[in-house]
Design a protein around this motif. Structure first.
Motif, PDB file in Angstrom:
ATOM      1  N   THR A 157       0.839  -1.193   0.000  1.00  0.00           N
ATOM      2  CA  THR A 157       0.000   0.000   0.000  1.00  0.00           C
ATOM      3  C   THR A 157       0.881   1.253   0.000  1.00  0.00           C
ATOM      4  OG1 THR A 157      -1.709  -1.148   1.254  1.00  0.00           O
ATOM      5  CG2 THR A 157      -1.788   1.259   1.238  1.00  0.00           C
ATOM      6  N   GLY A 158       0.563   2.180  -0.877  1.00  0.00           N
ATOM      7  CA  GLY A 158       1.309   3.428  -0.953  1.00  0.00           C
ATOM      8  C   GLY A 158       2.530   3.374  -1.840  1.00  0.00           C
ATOM      9  N   GLU A 159       2.922   2.169  -2.271  1.00  0.00           N
ATOM     10  CA  GLU A 159       4.049   2.075  -3.196  1.00  0.00           C
ATOM     11  C   GLU A 159       3.590   2.381  -4.617  1.00  0.00           C
ATOM     12  OE1 GLU A 159       7.315  -0.728  -1.033  1.00  0.00           O
ATOM     13  OE2 GLU A 159       5.955  -1.732  -2.443  1.00  0.00           O
ATOM     14  N   LYS A 160       4.540   2.553  -5.504  1.00  0.00           N
ATOM     15  CA  LYS A 160       4.246   3.093  -6.826  1.00  0.00           C
ATOM     16  C   LYS A 160       4.397   2.045  -7.920  1.00  0.00           C
ATOM     17  CE  LYS A 160       5.750   7.705  -5.370  1.00  0.00           C
ATOM     18  NZ  LYS A 160       6.746   8.787  -5.573  1.00  0.00           N
ATOM     19  N   ILE A 161       3.639   2.281  -8.997  1.00  0.00           N
ATOM     20  CA  ILE A 161       3.662   1.388 -10.157  1.00  0.00           C
ATOM     21  C   ILE A 161       3.774   2.238 -11.401  1.00  0.00           C
ATOM     22  CG2 ILE A 161       2.498  -0.456 -11.399  1.00  0.00           C
ATOM     23  CD1 ILE A 161       1.179   0.346  -8.001  1.00  0.00           C
ATOM     24  N   TRP A 162       4.596   1.793 -12.345  1.00  0.00           N
ATOM     25  CA  TRP A 162       4.793   2.538 -13.589  1.00  0.00           C
ATOM     26  C   TRP A 162       3.535   2.482 -14.460  1.00  0.00           C
ATOM     27  CZ3 TRP A 162       8.087  -1.726 -12.439  1.00  0.00           C
ATOM     28  CH2 TRP A 162       9.200  -1.372 -11.684  1.00  0.00           C
ATOM     29  N   PRO A 163       3.180   3.577 -15.131  1.00  0.00           N
ATOM     30  CA  PRO A 163       1.959   3.616 -15.945  1.00  0.00           C
ATOM     31  C   PRO A 163       2.215   3.123 -17.364  1.00  0.00           C
ATOM     32  CG  PRO A 163       2.981   5.777 -15.917  1.00  0.00           C
ATOM     33  CD  PRO A 163       3.856   4.888 -15.065  1.00  0.00           C
ATOM     34  N   VAL A 164       1.254   2.414 -17.925  1.00  0.00           N
ATOM     35  CA  VAL A 164       1.370   1.998 -19.329  1.00  0.00           C
ATOM     36  C   VAL A 164       0.051   2.224 -20.078  1.00  0.00           C
ATOM     37  CG1 VAL A 164       2.159   0.230 -20.942  1.00  0.00           C
ATOM     38  CG2 VAL A 164       3.052   0.242 -18.597  1.00  0.00           C
ATOM     39  N   TYR A 165      -1.046   1.552 -19.682  1.00  0.00           N
ATOM     40  CA  TYR A 165      -2.262   1.552 -20.498  1.00  0.00           C
ATOM     41  C   TYR A 165      -3.475   2.134 -19.784  1.00  0.00           C
ATOM     42  CZ  TYR A 165       0.271  -1.602 -23.587  1.00  0.00           C
ATOM     43  OH  TYR A 165       1.197  -2.149 -24.426  1.00  0.00           O
ATOM     44  N   ARG A 166      -4.238   2.951 -20.493  1.00  0.00           N
ATOM     45  CA  ARG A 166      -5.601   3.284 -20.089  1.00  0.00           C
ATOM     46  C   ARG A 166      -6.502   2.151 -20.598  1.00  0.00           C
ATOM     47  NH1 ARG A 166      -3.653   8.494 -21.941  1.00  0.00           N
ATOM     48  NH2 ARG A 166      -3.528   9.931 -20.188  1.00  0.00           N
ATOM     49  N   VAL A 167      -7.206   1.528 -19.706  1.00  0.00           N
ATOM     50  CA  VAL A 167      -7.982   0.337 -20.045  1.00  0.00           C
ATOM     51  C   VAL A 167      -9.144   0.696 -20.969  1.00  0.00           C
ATOM     52  CG1 VAL A 167      -9.482  -1.433 -19.070  1.00  0.00           C
ATOM     53  CG2 VAL A 167      -7.301  -0.884 -17.969  1.00  0.00           C
ATOM     54  N   GLN A 168      -9.280  -0.062 -22.041  1.00  0.00           N
ATOM     55  CA  GLN A 168     -10.351   0.138 -23.026  1.00  0.00           C
ATOM     56  C   GLN A 168     -11.491  -0.826 -22.692  1.00  0.00           C
ATOM     57  OE1 GLN A 168      -8.387  -0.451 -26.815  1.00  0.00           O
ATOM     58  NE2 GLN A 168      -7.209   1.434 -26.634  1.00  0.00           N
ATOM     59  N   LYS A 169     -12.378  -0.393 -21.840  1.00  0.00           N
ATOM     60  CA  LYS A 169     -13.439  -1.283 -21.330  1.00  0.00           C
ATOM     61  C   LYS A 169     -14.339  -1.810 -22.438  1.00  0.00           C
ATOM     62  CE  LYS A 169     -15.254   1.443 -18.220  1.00  0.00           C
ATOM     63  NZ  LYS A 169     -16.115   1.892 -17.094  1.00  0.00           N
ATOM     64  N   HIS A 170     -14.638  -0.975 -23.425  1.00  0.00           N
ATOM     65  CA  HIS A 170     -15.583  -1.399 -24.462  1.00  0.00           C
ATOM     66  C   HIS A 170     -15.020  -2.521 -25.321  1.00  0.00           C
ATOM     67  CE1 HIS A 170     -12.956   1.467 -26.522  1.00  0.00           C
ATOM     68  NE2 HIS A 170     -13.401   1.032 -27.672  1.00  0.00           N
ATOM     69  N   ARG A 171     -13.713  -2.753 -25.260  1.00  0.00           N
ATOM     70  CA  ARG A 171     -13.086  -3.854 -25.999  1.00  0.00           C
ATOM     71  C   ARG A 171     -12.874  -5.078 -25.104  1.00  0.00           C
ATOM     72  NH1 ARG A 171      -8.084  -3.191 -27.286  1.00  0.00           N
ATOM     73  NH2 ARG A 171      -8.173  -4.720 -28.987  1.00  0.00           N
ATOM     74  N   GLY A 172     -13.368  -5.031 -23.879  1.00  0.00           N
ATOM     75  CA  GLY A 172     -13.222  -6.168 -22.985  1.00  0.00           C
ATOM     76  C   GLY A 172     -12.002  -6.097 -22.098  1.00  0.00           C
ATOM     77  N   GLU A 173     -11.263  -4.994 -22.138  1.00  0.00           N
ATOM     78  CA  GLU A 173     -10.128  -4.852 -21.234  1.00  0.00           C
ATOM     79  C   GLU A 173     -10.632  -4.554 -19.822  1.00  0.00           C
ATOM     80  OE1 GLU A 173      -6.814  -3.327 -24.491  1.00  0.00           O
ATOM     81  OE2 GLU A 173      -7.418  -1.979 -22.869  1.00  0.00           O
ATOM     82  N   GLN A 241      -5.034  13.506 -27.960  1.00  0.00           N
ATOM     83  CA  GLN A 241      -6.399  13.939 -27.653  1.00  0.00           C
ATOM     84  C   GLN A 241      -7.443  12.915 -28.054  1.00  0.00           C
ATOM     85  OE1 GLN A 241      -6.977  16.205 -25.704  1.00  0.00           O
ATOM     86  NE2 GLN A 241      -5.036  17.281 -25.667  1.00  0.00           N
ATOM     87  N   GLU A 242      -7.075  11.642 -27.984  1.00  0.00           N
ATOM     88  CA  GLU A 242      -8.059  10.586 -28.170  1.00  0.00           C
ATOM     89  C   GLU A 242      -7.735   9.519 -27.127  1.00  0.00           C
ATOM     90  OE1 GLU A 242     -10.310   8.440 -31.878  1.00  0.00           O
ATOM     91  OE2 GLU A 242      -8.131   8.527 -31.949  1.00  0.00           O
ATOM     92  N   TYR A 243      -8.728   9.142 -26.357  1.00  0.00           N
ATOM     93  CA  TYR A 243      -8.464   8.294 -25.198  1.00  0.00           C
ATOM     94  C   TYR A 243      -9.194   6.971 -25.303  1.00  0.00           C
ATOM     95  CZ  TYR A 243      -6.987  12.945 -23.885  1.00  0.00           C
ATOM     96  OH  TYR A 243      -6.408  14.177 -23.890  1.00  0.00           O
ATOM     97  N   SER A 244      -9.134   6.186 -24.244  1.00  0.00           N
ATOM     98  CA  SER A 244      -9.514   4.779 -24.280  1.00  0.00           C
ATOM     99  C   SER A 244     -10.895   4.517 -24.852  1.00  0.00           C
ATOM    100  CB  SER A 244      -9.431   4.202 -22.867  1.00  0.00           C
ATOM    101  OG  SER A 244     -10.276   4.934 -21.985  1.00  0.00           O
ATOM    102  N   ALA A 245     -11.894   5.312 -24.479  1.00  0.00           N
ATOM    103  CA  ALA A 245     -13.269   5.040 -24.892  1.00  0.00           C
ATOM    104  C   ALA A 245     -13.470   5.200 -26.384  1.00  0.00           C
ATOM    105  CB  ALA A 245     -14.236   5.961 -24.137  1.00  0.00           C
ATOM    106  N   ALA A 246     -12.507   5.842 -27.070  1.00  0.00           N
ATOM    107  CA  ALA A 246     -12.650   6.104 -28.506  1.00  0.00           C
ATOM    108  C   ALA A 246     -11.900   5.100 -29.371  1.00  0.00           C
ATOM    109  CB  ALA A 246     -12.156   7.516 -28.821  1.00  0.00           C
TER     110      ALA A 246
END
Length: 617
Positions: A157-173, A241-246
């Protein structure tokens, strides 16, 4: 899908750059992969254990042997991108590691466990290149298949994780969190279960968290010799300027990904985009310590080492240049833009570089002075009122007294003046005062500094001098180029973004709002197909569509019903709904530079798919 004879007969170069098909060569293959960048994620109590599932799509040939890479760093976005200084500690003093408890590939409904040096778990240490999976041979994965990548990991808890992907929920992610690893395993039997609410926030926006998963991915298979690209990109190329939902059904966002992965010309071109939003040529593939930007280069070297000396790509795409600006063009072109070209040519001797000139930048505000008599304000516009319309809404900002500021319906009174009614205030107004039209009419816009059209050989037209030099291959800055200009520019004004008046629009088929007080969250239009989630919508009084009623942001689209963040403004039937061409950059004056979805579609459709033949080596 058959490739042309000229492509299928291409022979490998001795330097490893070309290829006529090689079943024993690892190549970039995944449409969804990206270099890690963005904002660090902090582990929350109760979700210290995480499973992030992303979905990548395969090329137009069979793949069967895979290796996936987990990064131990991420790159910054913005001013000093692509420096690889997003770490869990501080540069030179590593912070916490990320423990990968398990990793699986799921294809055809079957899970396959990944290993790391024969082990099912691995520790990814901070400020290291990261860890590769062992080679994984699967039953033949058919062309254009979906592959799920499940990464189970944890920190305290409180430790850090490197960022990679914004999850694309509409594709099943999905992204799930729990207090221990065992609590996450049931999701393998329920792969479409909803994401954990505490982790699933800000969907479809730039604020959506980015979760840990693979960055580099390579595969062997029935590669048919088609071009495979290593793309050096900036914020315009890597979907600022285009994100996961698109995302489309293959996970692509942004114009360059969509265009490369489109099945046209010689077919889908596999790629890896090694840059990210904010990237600048002068910083790419160089630096050390607090300015390091060489870890991604070194990961490519690792691929080459286990790939029998062969590159995992055949061609380099250089889309950068947008953020290489300098007051002096000599610095812009030679010191900034060409510096990475020199490093690429030294790193990949004999490689073919295909450049894509940058897009322009347009100011959508004009400087004005203001006087008033009573409640009538008179604006003087030295640059002229071209592109302004009586009955149009303009936004006024920067004036003192502040009563002058706001959105007002104007009356054009001359070639250099307009008036509007306001509450009244001291005359004249003071301050640096600007009037903006939100990009309604391109004839209103002005050229941003160093974007003056045409390219006349001066520093003032630096962006367009760069385009001319790229097309002319000046100083070996590229071996070929694909011109983006005609695909994005206005049809009414050269060197300028198109205004909303030039782009597709639609109208409301049912009234939204009742009394201006009660809020609503849905808007019904005649044709919502021109929009995508997270895009801002500007609503104007019909039928001319000049007087602005409201600006709202799309959250989701179902048929022709658009869900927004909510408004109380009454929008009658026939109200015109217009999409903005680009993000309104918070510069002074406000300008357009990063394309919104309506422009992304225009660019993708405006660059001929036949141009992909320039990637053939």
């Amino acid at each position: 899908m058959m490739l042309s004879n000229s492509l299928s007969l291409t022979q490998p170069r001795s330097g490893g750059g070309g290829g006529g098909g090689d079943p024993d060569r690892y190549m970039f293959f995944a449409s969804r992969n990206r270099a890690a960048s963005g904002n660090i994620v902090t582990a929350l109590a109760g979700t210290e254990y995480v499973c992030c599932k992303i979905i990548v799509n395969t090329p137009q040939y069979v793949t069967r042997t895979f290796r996936f890479h987990l990064p131990g760093f991420a790159s910054t976005e913005g001013g000093n991108s692509p420096q690889e200084t997003i770490v869990t500690g501080i540069i030179g003093a590593p912070g916490n590691s990320v423990i990968v408890d398990a990793m699986y590939i799921r294809t055809g409904g079957v899970f396959y466990a990944c290993t790391f040096g024969g082990n099912s778990t691995v520790t990814v240490a901070d400020q290291t290149n990261g860890q590769w999976t062992d080679a994984m041979s699967l039953p033949d994965v058919p062309a254009e298949s979906a592959i799920e990548i499940w990464v189970f990991y944890h920190t305290a808890t409180g430790e850090k994780i490197w960022p990679v992907y914004r999850v694309q929920k509409h594709r099943g992610e999905r992204v799930w969190g729990a207090v221990d690893h065992a609590s996450l395993l049931p999701f393998m039997s329920d792969p479409l279960a909803a994401s954990t609410p505490a982790l699933d926030t800000a969907y479809g926006t730039q604020n959506q968290p980015q979760y840990y998963n693979c960055d580099f991915m390579v595969a062997k298979g029935d590669w048919d010799g088609r071009p495979v690209a290593l793309a050096f990109v900036d914020s315009v190329g890597e979907s600022r300027q285009e994100y996961s939902a698109a995302a489309d059904d293959r996970g692509n966002i942004g114009w360059l990904r969509r265009w490369l992965d489109k099945d046209g010309g010689i077919g889908r071109v596999p790629f890896f985009m090694i840059g990210m939003p904010g990237n600048g040529s002068v910083r790419e593939y160089t630096g050390s310590g607090s300015t390091i930007a060489t870890r991604r280069r070194d990961i490519v070297r690792e691929i080459i080492a286990f790939n029998a000396g062969k590159w995992p790509f055949t061609v380099v795409i250089n889309q950068m240049g947008q953020n290489d600006t300098s007051t002096l063009y000599n610095t812009w072109f030679n010191t900034n833009y060409r510096s990475v070209v020199t490093r690429i040519r030294a790193e990949y001797v004999g490689c073919k570089i295909v450049a894509m000139p940058p897009l322009g930048r347009t100011d959508i505000q004009k400087t004005i002075t203001l006087t008033s008599v009573g409640t009538v304000a008179t604006a003087t516009v030295a640059s002229g009122t071209t592109g302004m319309h009586t009955g149009q809404t303009l936004s006024i900002a920067g004036a003192t007294p502040t009563a002058y500021n706001g959105s007002y319906v104007i009356t054009v009174t001359g070639p250099n003046s307009f008036t509007y009614n306001f509450a009244g205030g001291t005359s004249p107004a003071t301050g640096t005062i600007r009037a903006g039209d939100l990009g309604l009419d391109t004839l209103f816009s002005t050229y941003t500094a160093q974007n003056f059209w045409p390219a006349d050989g001066t520093d003032a037209s630096g962006k367009w001098r760069l385009r001319d030099d790229i097309i002319a291959k000046t100083s070996a800055c590229c071996d070929d180029s694909i011109d983006t200009y005609a695909a994005w520019k206005s049809g009414l004004k050269e060197g300028s973004w198109p205004g909303m008046l030039e782009l597709p629009s639609t109208t409301l088929t049912a009234q939204s709002g009742t009394d201006g007080v009660a809020t609503y969250t849905t808007v019904q239009v005649a044709d919502a197909s021109i929009f995508r989630p997270e895009q801002p919508l500007n609503f104007y009084v019909g039928p001319d569509g000049w007087q602005r009623l409201s600006t709202q942001t799309i959250q989701s689209i179902a048929g022709n019903v658009i869900t927004t963040g909510g408004s109380a403004v009454v929008l009658p039937v026939g109200t015109v709904a217009r999409p903005s061409p680009a993000q309104q950059e918070s510069t002074t004056p406000i300008s357009f530079v990063h394309p919104f979805p309506i422009m992304i579609d225009k660019i993708v459709n405006g660059i001929a798919q036949s141009e992909k033949s320039k990637f053939v080596v």
